[in-house]
Design an enzyme around this catalytic site. Sequence first.
Site, PDB file in Angstrom:
ATOM      1  N   HIS A 164      30.643 -34.397  81.191  1.00 43.25           N
ATOM      2  CA  HIS A 164      31.156 -35.456  80.521  1.00 43.25           C
ATOM      3  C   HIS A 164      32.672 -35.597  81.281  1.00 43.25           C
ATOM      4  CE1 HIS A 164      28.422 -34.521  77.371  1.00 43.25           C
ATOM      5  NE2 HIS A 164      28.517 -33.257  77.636  1.00 43.25           N
ATOM      6  N   SER A 285      47.956 -51.445 101.318  1.00 44.70           N
ATOM      7  CA  SER A 285      48.164 -52.689 100.428  1.00 44.70           C
ATOM      8  C   SER A 285      49.059 -53.512 101.074  1.00 44.70           C
ATOM      9  CB  SER A 285      48.621 -52.298  99.096  1.00 44.70           C
ATOM     10  OG  SER A 285      49.184 -53.294  98.397  1.00 44.70           O
ATOM     11  N   LYS A 291      50.608 -47.334  98.996  1.00 44.19           N
ATOM     12  CA  LYS A 291      49.366 -46.909  98.672  1.00 44.19           C
ATOM     13  C   LYS A 291      48.418 -46.779  99.777  1.00 44.19           C
ATOM     14  CE  LYS A 291      47.088 -49.134  95.681  1.00 44.19           C
ATOM     15  NZ  LYS A 291      46.637 -49.251  94.215  1.00 44.19           N
ATOM     16  N   GLU A 298      34.837 -47.245  97.878  1.00 42.90           N
ATOM     17  CA  GLU A 298      34.599 -48.081  97.222  1.00 42.90           C
ATOM     18  C   GLU A 298      33.309 -48.979  97.399  1.00 42.90           C
ATOM     19  OE1 GLU A 298      38.460 -49.733  95.232  1.00 42.90           O
ATOM     20  OE2 GLU A 298      38.871 -49.002  97.069  1.00 42.90           O
ATOM     21  N   TYR A 325      -3.649 -62.399 101.965  1.00 42.84           N
ATOM     22  CA  TYR A 325      -2.299 -63.045 101.985  1.00 42.84           C
ATOM     23  C   TYR A 325      -1.891 -64.222 101.375  1.00 42.84           C
ATOM     24  CZ  TYR A 325       1.759 -64.741 104.641  1.00 42.84           C
ATOM     25  OH  TYR A 325       2.813 -65.237 105.160  1.00 42.84           O
TER      26      TYR A 325
END
Length: 464
Positions: A164, A285, A291, A298, A325
């Site tokens: 969790h 950044s 940064k 990501e 097809y």
Amino acid sequence: MTDKTPAASNSMWGGRFADRPDAIMEEINASIGFDRRLAGQDIRGSQAHAAMLASVGIISADDLTAISQGLEEIGGEIERGEFVFRRDLEDIHMNIESRLREKIGDAAGRLHTARSRNDQVALDFRLWVKEQCAEAEAALSRLIEALLVQAEAGAETVMPGFTHLQVAQPVTWGHHMMAYVEMFARDRARFADARVRMDECPLGAAALAGTGFPIDRVQTADALGFARPTANSIDSVSARDFALEFLSAASICATHLSRLSEEIVIWASAQFNFITLSDKFTTGSSIMPQKKNPDAAELTRAKVGRIVGSLVTLMTVMKGLPLAYSKDMQEDKEPVFDAADALALALAAMTGMVADMQPNAPRLREAAAQGFSTATDLADWLVRELGMPFRDAHHVTGSLVKMAEDAGCDLADLSLADMQGVEARITDAVFDVLTVEASVRSRISYGGTSPERVVEAIAARRGI
Ligand code: ARG
């Protein structure tokens, strides 16, 4: 082009047509914009088909020589970027055949004997997907190796294990890395399984019914590196489950990549500070000089969207299609190409990130000790040393956790007197199990987090 073909119509099938296709028809019908990617497979397929036609006496040795040389030259033209792809010729199959006719004349027309674009495209696509399975397997092996190196270096490095996303029990960095090794090894096995199932050659099914020509399907299957020819001509031109299996395996793999990406994003945050990512897989950044953003993680996390999207696209295209097809099936290629590209890039990015990331051992240890992570060890001690039923031990430990929480300290910081206030039989020895090192050392069950089990797991994976 024969004399009877209207100049304005398609030279490959225009015999019965008086008018040329509408511009929109041409646009919706053409696949050359993307299926040119199958050029190599198409040429290999045609080479094998022509060789077989000659060996069973359907075409002459001279025709074979002309076809073979012509195809080889066309392959060179495509590789050098000299080939002119024509949309009015619809697809890669007719583009290549038409160019062959320009080069060698009538003999080119004999290449399509005992063949249809239906078995031709089924073959080309199967060859391409089969190669992509092998590529994915190799890329996964490189990722697994990078994870094994991390696991080896961090077999004793203690970190918090979560459930969790709450601290649960101490584990080792090596054990956590090996969890991903297991997942990616299963992904690799899924591609390998799929590759075995798709290892059948559809060439020779012709349009759908097979052919009256005395072709040798075993010869073409062999020449193209397939285990055997497909067993049913209708299925041969209708089946796309090989592509669906590739996309399914890719989707599961991308899901796993997204989970590791997510952890990397969390771990690299200032709040966690569990790892340092290399400059090579992060970006800065434009406004905040401090940064270092985990963009590669990501983007790898996001690729699952396109890949699962491709699976859903093709599933939906194939659903409810009658045999054999239908032109719907031309829509099979773009999602597979897109997913294969996305997967290859995501795997390469992940391999680079994993190889370069550095676990922050002191911080991992500190975090492992937070959140009363050795509470289970305390309960286990009560069971082992005092013979308490686990449920009672769980209750006693809960009271001790509450006491530590109220005092704002760790379990190990409680005094023996405090503990004995809750359970009189507790002794000094309990403090031995409250450290995170003792906790991980004690988890010696097969598959457990103790360093010795992790070292064994690494050795087993390496086949040592
Ligand atoms: N471009 C077509 C495809 O990708 C090739 C097969 C065309 N067959 C046909 N019967 N029109 O599916």
